[in-house]
Design a protein around this motif. Sequence first.
Motif, PDB file in Angstrom:
ATOM      1  N   SER A 129       0.816  -1.213   0.000  1.00 18.48           N
ATOM      2  CA  SER A 129       0.000   0.000   0.000  1.00 18.48           C
ATOM      3  C   SER A 129       0.853   1.268   0.000  1.00 18.48           C
ATOM      4  O   SER A 129       0.318   2.362  -0.084  1.00 18.48           O
ATOM      5  CB  SER A 129      -0.951   0.008   1.200  1.00 18.48           C
ATOM      6  N   THR A 130       2.168   1.099   0.089  1.00 20.37           N
ATOM      7  CA  THR A 130       3.069   2.254   0.016  1.00 20.37           C
ATOM      8  C   THR A 130       4.128   1.970  -1.047  1.00 20.37           C
ATOM      9  O   THR A 130       4.334   0.819  -1.448  1.00 20.37           O
ATOM     10  CB  THR A 130       3.775   2.512   1.358  1.00 20.37           C
ATOM     11  N   ALA A 131       4.811   3.018  -1.454  1.00 19.01           N
ATOM     12  CA  ALA A 131       5.869   2.868  -2.462  1.00 19.01           C
ATOM     13  C   ALA A 131       6.973   1.939  -1.959  1.00 19.01           C
ATOM     14  O   ALA A 131       7.473   1.102  -2.715  1.00 19.01           O
ATOM     15  CB  ALA A 131       6.435   4.232  -2.824  1.00 19.01           C
ATOM     16  N   LEU A 132       7.333   2.067  -0.686  1.00 19.53           N
ATOM     17  CA  LEU A 132       8.380   1.207  -0.142  1.00 19.53           C
ATOM     18  C   LEU A 132       7.942  -0.255  -0.143  1.00 19.53           C
ATOM     19  O   LEU A 132       8.705  -1.148  -0.526  1.00 19.53           O
ATOM     20  CB  LEU A 132       8.760   1.647   1.277  1.00 19.53           C
ATOM     21  N   GLU A 133       6.705  -0.510   0.250  1.00 19.58           N
ATOM     22  CA  GLU A 133       6.197  -1.890   0.226  1.00 19.58           C
ATOM     23  C   GLU A 133       6.187  -2.430  -1.203  1.00 19.58           C
ATOM     24  O   GLU A 133       6.516  -3.585  -1.434  1.00 19.58           O
ATOM     25  CB  GLU A 133       4.794  -1.937   0.829  1.00 19.58           C
ATOM     26  N   ALA A 134       5.810  -1.585  -2.158  1.00 24.41           N
ATOM     27  CA  ALA A 134       5.780  -2.014  -3.561  1.00 24.41           C
ATOM     28  C   ALA A 134       7.179  -2.348  -4.055  1.00 24.41           C
ATOM     29  O   ALA A 134       7.387  -3.342  -4.757  1.00 24.41           O
ATOM     30  CB  ALA A 134       5.161  -0.924  -4.431  1.00 24.41           C
TER      31      ALA A 134
ATOM     32  N   ALA B 265       5.041  -7.393 -11.892  1.00 21.03           N
ATOM     33  CA  ALA B 265       3.979  -6.759 -12.677  1.00 21.03           C
ATOM     34  C   ALA B 265       4.491  -5.486 -13.338  1.00 21.03           C
ATOM     35  O   ALA B 265       4.217  -5.227 -14.517  1.00 21.03           O
ATOM     36  CB  ALA B 265       2.775  -6.449 -11.789  1.00 21.03           C
ATOM     37  N   ALA B 266       5.240  -4.686 -12.603  1.00 21.66           N
ATOM     38  CA  ALA B 266       5.773  -3.437 -13.151  1.00 21.66           C
ATOM     39  C   ALA B 266       6.711  -3.723 -14.322  1.00 21.66           C
ATOM     40  O   ALA B 266       6.652  -3.051 -15.361  1.00 21.66           O
ATOM     41  CB  ALA B 266       6.494  -2.649 -12.066  1.00 21.66           C
TER      42      ALA B 266
ATOM     43  N   ASP C 245      13.897   3.931 -12.071  1.00 15.63           N
ATOM     44  CA  ASP C 245      13.599   5.353 -11.934  1.00 15.63           C
ATOM     45  C   ASP C 245      12.876   5.588 -10.605  1.00 15.63           C
ATOM     46  O   ASP C 245      11.776   5.077 -10.392  1.00 15.63           O
ATOM     47  CB  ASP C 245      12.728   5.805 -13.104  1.00 15.63           C
ATOM     48  N   LEU C 246      13.494   6.355  -9.720  1.00 19.34           N
ATOM     49  CA  LEU C 246      12.885   6.602  -8.409  1.00 19.34           C
ATOM     50  C   LEU C 246      11.520   7.265  -8.525  1.00 19.34           C
ATOM     51  O   LEU C 246      10.660   7.086  -7.665  1.00 19.34           O
ATOM     52  CB  LEU C 246      13.798   7.477  -7.554  1.00 19.34           C
ATOM     53  N   ALA C 247      11.291   8.019  -9.595  1.00 23.74           N
ATOM     54  CA  ALA C 247      10.005   8.695  -9.777  1.00 23.74           C
ATOM     55  C   ALA C 247       8.859   7.695  -9.929  1.00 23.74           C
ATOM     56  O   ALA C 247       7.703   8.027  -9.668  1.00 23.74           O
ATOM     57  CB  ALA C 247      10.060   9.626 -10.985  1.00 23.74           C
ATOM     58  N   PHE C 248       9.169   6.476 -10.344  1.00 24.23           N
ATOM     59  CA  PHE C 248       8.134   5.449 -10.483  1.00 24.23           C
ATOM     60  C   PHE C 248       7.542   5.092  -9.118  1.00 24.23           C
ATOM     61  O   PHE C 248       6.361   4.767  -9.005  1.00 24.23           O
ATOM     62  CB  PHE C 248       8.710   4.195 -11.150  1.00 24.23           C
TER      63      PHE C 248
ATOM     64  N   MET D 234       1.140   4.678  -7.055  1.00 23.80           N
ATOM     65  CA  MET D 234       1.374   3.588  -8.017  1.00 23.80           C
ATOM     66  C   MET D 234       0.878   2.256  -7.458  1.00 23.80           C
ATOM     67  O   MET D 234       0.515   1.359  -8.204  1.00 23.80           O
ATOM     68  CB  MET D 234       2.858   3.483  -8.371  1.00 23.80           C
ATOM     69  N   THR D 235       0.844   2.137  -6.136  1.00 24.06           N
ATOM     70  CA  THR D 235       0.384   0.882  -5.538  1.00 24.06           C
ATOM     71  C   THR D 235      -1.119   0.678  -5.733  1.00 24.06           C
ATOM     72  O   THR D 235      -1.615  -0.424  -5.550  1.00 24.06           O
ATOM     73  CB  THR D 235       0.703   0.823  -4.035  1.00 24.06           C
ATOM     74  N   ALA D 236      -1.830   1.746  -6.116  1.00 26.91           N
ATOM     75  CA  ALA D 236      -3.278   1.653  -6.354  1.00 26.91           C
ATOM     76  C   ALA D 236      -3.615   1.684  -7.842  1.00 26.91           C
ATOM     77  O   ALA D 236      -4.796   1.642  -8.200  1.00 26.91           O
ATOM     78  CB  ALA D 236      -3.993   2.799  -5.632  1.00 26.91           C
ATOM     79  N   ASP D 237      -2.598   1.749  -8.705  1.00 18.82           N
ATOM     80  CA  ASP D 237      -2.844   1.772 -10.148  1.00 18.82           C
ATOM     81  C   ASP D 237      -3.593   0.500 -10.550  1.00 18.82           C
ATOM     82  O   ASP D 237      -3.121  -0.614 -10.318  1.00 18.82           O
ATOM     83  CB  ASP D 237      -1.513   1.876 -10.890  1.00 18.82           C
ATOM     84  N   GLN D 238      -4.773   0.665 -11.145  1.00 20.95           N
ATOM     85  CA  GLN D 238      -5.630  -0.494 -11.433  1.00 20.95           C
ATOM     86  C   GLN D 238      -4.975  -1.506 -12.356  1.00 20.95           C
ATOM     87  O   GLN D 238      -5.067  -2.716 -12.126  1.00 20.95           O
ATOM     88  CB  GLN D 238      -6.962  -0.022 -12.013  1.00 20.95           C
ATOM     89  N   ALA D 239      -4.314  -1.031 -13.404  1.00 20.00           N
ATOM     90  CA  ALA D 239      -3.689  -1.956 -14.348  1.00 20.00           C
ATOM     91  C   ALA D 239      -2.556  -2.736 -13.685  1.00 20.00           C
ATOM     92  O   ALA D 239      -2.443  -3.960 -13.859  1.00 20.00           O
ATOM     93  CB  ALA D 239      -3.169  -1.199 -15.570  1.00 20.00           C
TER      94      ALA D 239
END
Length: 136
Positions: free
Chosen positions: A4-9, A18-19, A28-31, A36-41
């Motif tokens: 649910s967080t960027a670090l967890e992802a 998946a990414a 890329d750190l901006a990713f 992003m953890t909630a991005d449906q795709a």
Amino acid sequence: ATPSTALEAKLSLRFMGAAALAGADTSDLAFFRDEMTADQALCALRDKVSVELVSDRPKMLAEVEIETKDRRVLRASHDAGVPGSDIELQGRRLVAKFERLAKPVLGEEGCGKLLRLLGRLEQTPVADLMAASAKG
């Protein structure tokens, strides 16, 4: 667990798989943003990814198997523990990744200066490296 967080992802093998399959630049750190953890795709793709750790295999070996909708099975493997044979390509990729990470922190000029110092690492005093690494 579902990140649910960027670090967890970033630490989730399923999310990172998946990414990668989606073509995201995971270097890329901006990713890595919490949204992003909630991005449906990405979430839908993540939910189709399974990870199996195999104890008798090299730790840096990844094997990927994808079953397509028409039941074809695509396989690939890569051992990141084996250095690439094209040293120039490896160097260009490393510099590009370094620039993506360092420029937002050090700026264009600072990043270039640090890269030049790193290019002659054996002759560069540690104090110079530390000074060039400090935020302006």
